[in-house]
Structure formats: structure tokens, C-alpha cells
Design an enzyme around this catalytic site. Sequence first.
Site, PDB file in Angstrom:
ATOM      1  N   ARG A  15       0.822  -1.289   0.049  1.00 40.90           N
ATOM      2  CA  ARG A  15       0.106  -0.120   0.039  1.00 40.90           C
ATOM      3  C   ARG A  15       0.815   1.377  -0.026  1.00 40.90           C
ATOM      4  O   ARG A  15       1.899   1.199   0.171  1.00 40.90           O
ATOM      5  CB  ARG A  15      -0.866  -0.073   1.271  1.00 40.90           C
ATOM      6  CG  ARG A  15      -2.070  -1.135   1.140  1.00 40.90           C
ATOM      7  CD  ARG A  15      -2.681  -1.146   2.619  1.00 40.90           C
ATOM      8  NE  ARG A  15      -1.971  -1.884   3.578  1.00 40.90           N
ATOM      9  CZ  ARG A  15      -2.393  -1.905   4.710  1.00 40.90           C
ATOM     10  NH1 ARG A  15      -3.498  -1.581   4.966  1.00 40.90           N
ATOM     11  NH2 ARG A  15      -1.398  -2.472   5.663  1.00 40.90           N
ATOM     12  N   LYS A  75       2.282   1.687   6.996  1.00 33.60           N
ATOM     13  CA  LYS A  75       3.062   1.015   8.197  1.00 33.60           C
ATOM     14  C   LYS A  75       3.731   1.544   9.014  1.00 33.60           C
ATOM     15  O   LYS A  75       4.372   2.808   8.715  1.00 33.60           O
ATOM     16  CB  LYS A  75       3.736  -0.359   7.557  1.00 33.60           C
ATOM     17  CG  LYS A  75       2.998  -1.388   6.771  1.00 33.60           C
ATOM     18  CD  LYS A  75       1.819  -1.669   7.582  1.00 33.60           C
ATOM     19  CE  LYS A  75       2.151  -2.974   8.544  1.00 33.60           C
ATOM     20  NZ  LYS A  75       0.956  -3.337   9.138  1.00 33.60           N
ATOM     21  N   TYR A  94      -0.098   4.054  10.759  1.00 34.32           N
ATOM     22  CA  TYR A  94      -0.350   3.256  11.617  1.00 34.32           C
ATOM     23  C   TYR A  94       0.859   3.000  12.561  1.00 34.32           C
ATOM     24  O   TYR A  94       2.015   2.874  12.054  1.00 34.32           O
ATOM     25  CB  TYR A  94      -0.751   1.618  11.015  1.00 34.32           C
ATOM     26  CG  TYR A  94      -2.175   1.497  10.430  1.00 34.32           C
ATOM     27  CD1 TYR A  94      -3.327   1.861  11.356  1.00 34.32           C
ATOM     28  CD2 TYR A  94      -2.371   1.217   9.204  1.00 34.32           C
ATOM     29  CE1 TYR A  94      -4.591   1.576  10.703  1.00 34.32           C
ATOM     30  CE2 TYR A  94      -3.490   1.063   8.609  1.00 34.32           C
ATOM     31  CZ  TYR A  94      -4.507   1.476   9.478  1.00 34.32           C
ATOM     32  OH  TYR A  94      -5.743   1.218   8.937  1.00 34.32           O
ATOM     33  N   HIS A  96       0.970   0.983  15.921  1.00 31.15           N
ATOM     34  CA  HIS A  96       0.879  -0.142  16.812  1.00 31.15           C
ATOM     35  C   HIS A  96       2.283  -0.078  17.915  1.00 31.15           C
ATOM     36  O   HIS A  96       2.926  -1.219  17.734  1.00 31.15           O
ATOM     37  CB  HIS A  96       0.863  -1.267  16.245  1.00 31.15           C
ATOM     38  CG  HIS A  96      -0.467  -1.475  15.262  1.00 31.15           C
ATOM     39  ND1 HIS A  96      -1.841  -1.576  15.871  1.00 31.15           N
ATOM     40  CD2 HIS A  96      -0.566  -1.406  13.778  1.00 31.15           C
ATOM     41  CE1 HIS A  96      -2.560  -1.771  14.858  1.00 31.15           C
ATOM     42  NE2 HIS A  96      -1.751  -1.564  13.591  1.00 31.15           N
ATOM     43  N   GLU A 118      -4.543   4.076  14.327  1.00 32.51           N
ATOM     44  CA  GLU A 118      -5.265   3.197  15.146  1.00 32.51           C
ATOM     45  C   GLU A 118      -5.691   3.619  16.377  1.00 32.51           C
ATOM     46  O   GLU A 118      -6.634   2.945  17.137  1.00 32.51           O
ATOM     47  CB  GLU A 118      -4.660   1.774  15.104  1.00 32.51           C
ATOM     48  CG  GLU A 118      -3.399   1.969  16.465  1.00 32.51           C
ATOM     49  CD  GLU A 118      -2.048   2.495  15.554  1.00 32.51           C
ATOM     50  OE1 GLU A 118      -2.132   2.703  14.513  1.00 32.51           O
ATOM     51  OE2 GLU A 118      -1.021   2.347  16.493  1.00 32.51           O
ATOM     52  N   ASP A 270      -4.138 -10.981  14.919  1.00 32.92           N
ATOM     53  CA  ASP A 270      -3.509  -9.696  14.954  1.00 32.92           C
ATOM     54  C   ASP A 270      -3.607  -9.345  16.539  1.00 32.92           C
ATOM     55  O   ASP A 270      -2.800  -8.393  17.232  1.00 32.92           O
ATOM     56  CB  ASP A 270      -3.851  -8.760  14.088  1.00 32.92           C
ATOM     57  CG  ASP A 270      -5.034  -8.210  14.340  1.00 32.92           C
ATOM     58  OD1 ASP A 270      -6.119  -8.946  14.637  1.00 32.92           O
ATOM     59  OD2 ASP A 270      -5.408  -6.866  13.877  1.00 32.92           O
TER      60      ASP A 270
HETATM   61  N1  LIG Z   1      -5.887 -10.560  10.144  1.00 34.13           N
HETATM   62  C1  LIG Z   1      -6.105  -9.036   9.695  1.00 34.13           C
HETATM   63  O1  LIG Z   1      -5.477  -8.725   8.616  1.00 34.13           O
HETATM   64  C2  LIG Z   1      -6.992  -7.903  10.377  1.00 34.13           C
HETATM   65  C3  LIG Z   1      -7.595  -6.922   9.683  1.00 34.13           C
HETATM   66  C4  LIG Z   1      -8.280  -6.188  10.207  1.00 34.13           C
HETATM   67  C5  LIG Z   1      -8.909  -6.302  11.409  1.00 34.13           C
HETATM   68  N2  LIG Z   1      -8.361  -7.482  12.257  1.00 34.13           N
HETATM   69  C6  LIG Z   1      -8.896  -7.914  13.337  1.00 34.13           C
HETATM   70  O2  LIG Z   1     -10.198  -8.316  13.532  1.00 34.13           O
HETATM   71  C7  LIG Z   1     -10.861  -8.416  14.622  1.00 34.13           C
HETATM   72  C8  LIG Z   1     -12.248  -7.786  14.597  1.00 34.13           C
HETATM   73  O3  LIG Z   1     -12.142  -6.514  14.247  1.00 34.13           O
HETATM   74  P1  LIG Z   1     -13.357  -5.570  14.111  1.00 34.13           P
HETATM   75  O4  LIG Z   1     -13.048  -4.303  13.720  1.00 34.13           O
HETATM   76  O5  LIG Z   1     -14.567  -6.302  13.341  1.00 34.13           O
HETATM   77  O6  LIG Z   1     -13.862  -5.367  15.633  1.00 34.13           O
HETATM   78  P2  LIG Z   1     -15.316  -4.891  16.329  1.00 34.13           P
HETATM   79  O7  LIG Z   1     -15.117  -4.183  17.509  1.00 34.13           O
HETATM   80  O8  LIG Z   1     -16.051  -4.110  15.199  1.00 34.13           O
HETATM   81  O9  LIG Z   1     -15.952  -6.398  16.580  1.00 34.13           O
HETATM   82  C9  LIG Z   1     -15.952  -7.257  17.503  1.00 34.13           C
HETATM   83  C10 LIG Z   1     -16.986  -7.952  17.760  1.00 34.13           C
HETATM   84  O10 LIG Z   1     -16.432  -9.340  18.737  1.00 34.13           O
HETATM   85  C11 LIG Z   1     -17.624  -9.484  19.488  1.00 34.13           C
HETATM   86  N3  LIG Z   1     -16.894 -10.373  20.476  1.00 34.13           N
HETATM   87  C12 LIG Z   1     -16.057  -9.896  21.615  1.00 34.13           C
HETATM   88  N4  LIG Z   1     -15.746 -11.386  22.471  1.00 34.13           N
HETATM   89  C13 LIG Z   1     -16.826 -12.119  21.993  1.00 34.13           C
HETATM   90  C14 LIG Z   1     -16.891 -13.369  22.337  1.00 34.13           C
HETATM   91  N5  LIG Z   1     -16.278 -13.987  23.361  1.00 34.13           N
HETATM   92  N6  LIG Z   1     -17.768 -14.068  21.551  1.00 34.13           N
HETATM   93  C15 LIG Z   1     -18.457 -13.945  20.311  1.00 34.13           C
HETATM   94  N7  LIG Z   1     -18.336 -12.400  19.989  1.00 34.13           N
HETATM   95  C16 LIG Z   1     -17.427 -11.669  20.622  1.00 34.13           C
HETATM   96  C17 LIG Z   1     -18.056  -7.988  19.889  1.00 34.13           C
HETATM   97  O11 LIG Z   1     -19.312  -8.028  20.642  1.00 34.13           O
HETATM   98  C18 LIG Z   1     -18.027  -7.341  18.518  1.00 34.13           C
HETATM   99  O12 LIG Z   1     -19.358  -7.509  18.110  1.00 34.13           O
HETATM  100  C19 LIG Z   1      -9.760  -7.315  15.424  1.00 34.13           C
HETATM  101  O13 LIG Z   1      -9.030  -8.409  16.421  1.00 34.13           O
HETATM  102  C20 LIG Z   1      -8.964  -6.648  14.672  1.00 34.13           C
HETATM  103  O14 LIG Z   1      -7.583  -6.430  14.999  1.00 34.13           O
HETATM  104  C21 LIG Z   1      -7.567  -8.395  11.567  1.00 34.13           C
END
Ligand SMILES: NC(=O)c1ccc[n+]([C@@H]2O[C@H](COP(=O)([O-])OP(=O)(O)OC[C@H]3O[C@@H](n4cnc5c(N)ncnc54)[C@H](O)[C@@H]3O)[C@@H](O)[C@H]2O)c1
Length: 369
Positions: A15, A75, A94, A96, A118, A270
Site C-alpha cells: 500500500r 505501516k 499506523y 501499533h 489506530e 493480530d
Molecule cells: N488479520 C487481519 O489482517 C485483520 C485486519 C483487520 C482487523 N483485524 C482484526 O479483526 C478483529 C475484529 O475487528 P473488528 O473491527 O470487526 O472489531 P469490532 O469491535 O467491530 O467487533 C468485534 C466483535 O467481537 C464481539 N465479541 C467480543 N468477544 C466475543 C466473544 N467472546 N464471543 C463472540 N463475540 C465476541 C464483539 O461483541 C464485537 O461485536 C480484531 O481483532 C482486529 O484487530 C485483523
Amino acid sequence: MRIGVPKEIKNQEYRVGLTPGAITELTHAGHSVLLETGAGDGIDVSDVEYKASGGDIARNAATVFASADMIVKVKEPQPIECEMLRPGQIIFTYLHLAPDPVQTKLLLASGATAIAYETVHDSAGRLPLLAPMSEVAGRLSVQVAAHYLQKTEGGRGVLLSGVPGVEPANVMIIGAGVAGMNATQLAVGLGARVVVVDKSVQRLREIDQLYHGRVQTISSTRESIDYYSQWADVIIGAVLVPGASAPKLITKAMLSKMKRGSVLVDIAIDQGGCFETSHPTTHDNPVYEVDGVIHYCVANMPGAVPRTSAYALHNVTLPYVLTLANNGLDALKSDPGFMSGLNVYRGQLTNAAVAEAQNRSYVLPESIL
Ligand SMILES: NC(=O)c1ccc[n+]([C@@H]2O[C@H](COP(=O)([O-])OP(=O)(O)OC[C@H]3O[C@@H](n4cnc5c(N)ncnc54)[C@H](O)[C@@H]3O)[C@@H](O)[C@H]2O)c1
């Protein structure tokens, strides 16, 4: 203001800090933008296109860092980039920082002002500069799962949508936030049978109203997750507990009861991952198998689609870049949510969570700006 955009140098980061449309907006507002040559290669935007949008091209990163009042990146700055920052210069990207003491030390030593995408909040307390990457990861998770369900990729040999006369795949999405909702939208669109699990009943109510019964909503308990993990061909983990590691919702014992060749996509990797058997993988080698179940645990999923991701990122960062360019750090004073993005100010740490994670002292941003 003079804004600098270096080419990203972190491994597998394609990016770029600003797209041509953003350059046009900034130059129209009276600012100048200097980009490192080739900065847009990874998103298929050439130096010629950047020039046409009003940007200037520099031969190397050193020139960009030396001439800019503000650096806009994607990044976290790598050590060699931190060394090019100077006192008073702004870097907006970002960061972190919490798990990264080396970068924290280098940014503090640079004397620069570092604002992290973030940790910027909006007026409702959401994280607007993280949301587009969750949207990308959520949608991509379904695409990836469909791919690895194919027999030739080691999967069960199931087509997500099924065909007339043959049932579709079963998909369980755990976590109905930004990523989970986007995964749901794609999985439903592709014709899968979808169960969404969240611990927030309010979120489940919203999904129920949105999909009129097309999606089954289930409250998150050990028992419900155990039950549906045996039903699922695909499980997408998208939970987030702000400020904490992800809870391990699929245990090794549950995994052993799952169908062979089913696929787990741990978007929450992550934050440590929400499956007990998850460990981070890369785009070079994205999957591994445990008990016959395929695990996809790439920590920077949006990196696979840098063009979409870069444009999605700029849609949300541009208003902040513009206000910073127009008003300098005064932009933070008039917006408490933007102020919460300030992590480092001229040698001082200004973020409580980073300070706590690294056992450092910090100052309240409001007290020094
Ligand atoms: N791997 C990647 O490349 C990448 C990219 C973007 C985001 N992410 C990660 O994805 C994850 C989700 O991000 P988001 O923006 O959707 O978060 P968000 O806060 O919008 O949603 C998280 C959801 O998880 C639910 N939750 C929490 N604990 C729970 C449990 N025990 N059981 C069921 N549901 C539960 C919450 O109620 C909420 O609805 C984060 O960890 C974020 O860092 C990863």
C-alpha cells in the site's frame, strides 16, 4: 504544508500513504506533496499518474524525509525511517506502538510528533481509521475460505454456494463487529448457510432485523460454539475485546470433533487469535493444518489486496490529513478523538496504553499541546 510520501519498505507491504485523488485534494488546498519514486508501484499507480495529480517525485526516501513537514505512510516506520525523522516533523501512519519498544524508543529519540491511525476515535468512540481494514479482512475471509474448501487446496471439496439439489456450505462467523458483518454479507451473498455468534445480544438483534431470518444468530457460549463448530465447514473468527488479547473460543478439544477438510480463518490473529491452535502466518505461506482442519491466520490480510485497501484507507484518512495540513497540530486541539491519535510528541510519550504496556511514564496530550 509540505507533505512527504515514502515508498513502504516493510516486507510485503504494497500500500501507499496517499492515492492520486488525495494528492489533488491536498494541492488544491495549497499544499505540496513529494512522493518517493515508485511509491505507487504496489497499487499500480505510476509516477506519471502522481505527477498528473499534482505531486512531485523524489529519487529516494531520504529526500522525502528531509524536505517534508509531515510524513504520511501506511505501516509503522522501520528503524531506518525513524532515523530520518527530525524534531518537530509530524508522522501520521499506523504505529501499533504498545508491543514495539524498539520503535517507541526510536520515535522518542527522533523528537518528531507521531500520530497513530489506530488510536484516533470518532465522536461515538469508534476507531474510524481501523474500520476499512476490518471491512477488507471480513470480506476477504470468505473469499479465502471458499478457496481453501476446494479439494485441490486440501479442503473438504465443498462449493460454498452448493448447486440446485445439493446443499451449500455451513459457515459460522464468531464476532459480529465490522469484520464479522462484512464476512456475513459476503457469505450470504455467495449462498452459504450462515450462523453468526456474538456475545452482544444487541448486535444479534441488528443482524436478525437486517437479514430477516436468512442468517441464524446465536449467543456466544462455550456450548453453542462447540455445537456449531461440528456443523460448520468454515469458521471465521472476528472477535475483538478492546485492549485485550482475543479469547480462545475454539479449543483443541473442539477442533478434534470438527469435519476433516473444514477451514478456519482467524481474522483476530493480530490480537493473538481466537482459536487455541492458531499461530500467525504470512501471505507467502498462509495456511497449515491441525487435526485435518485448515487454518488461515494471516495477520495483515488487507496486504493481499493493496489497491482496494489503499483506496479504502485514504477515504478515511484524507479528511484528517487535510485538517492537519491546514491547521498543523491545532487540528488535534479542536477534536478530542483526533487528539487521542497522538502517541509521541517531541520526545514525550502521550499514550497511556503504550506507557502501561512498556512500563514507561507518559504525559496527557492535552497538557502539552
Ligand atoms: N488479520 C487481519 O489482517 C485483520 C485486519 C483487520 C482487523 N483485524 C482484526 O479483526 C478483529 C475484529 O475487528 P473488528 O473491527 O470487526 O472489531 P469490532 O469491535 O467491530 O467487533 C468485534 C466483535 O467481537 C464481539 N465479541 C467480543 N468477544 C466475543 C466473544 N467472546 N464471543 C463472540 N463475540 C465476541 C464483539 O461483541 C464485537 O461485536 C480484531 O481483532 C482486529 O484487530 C485483523
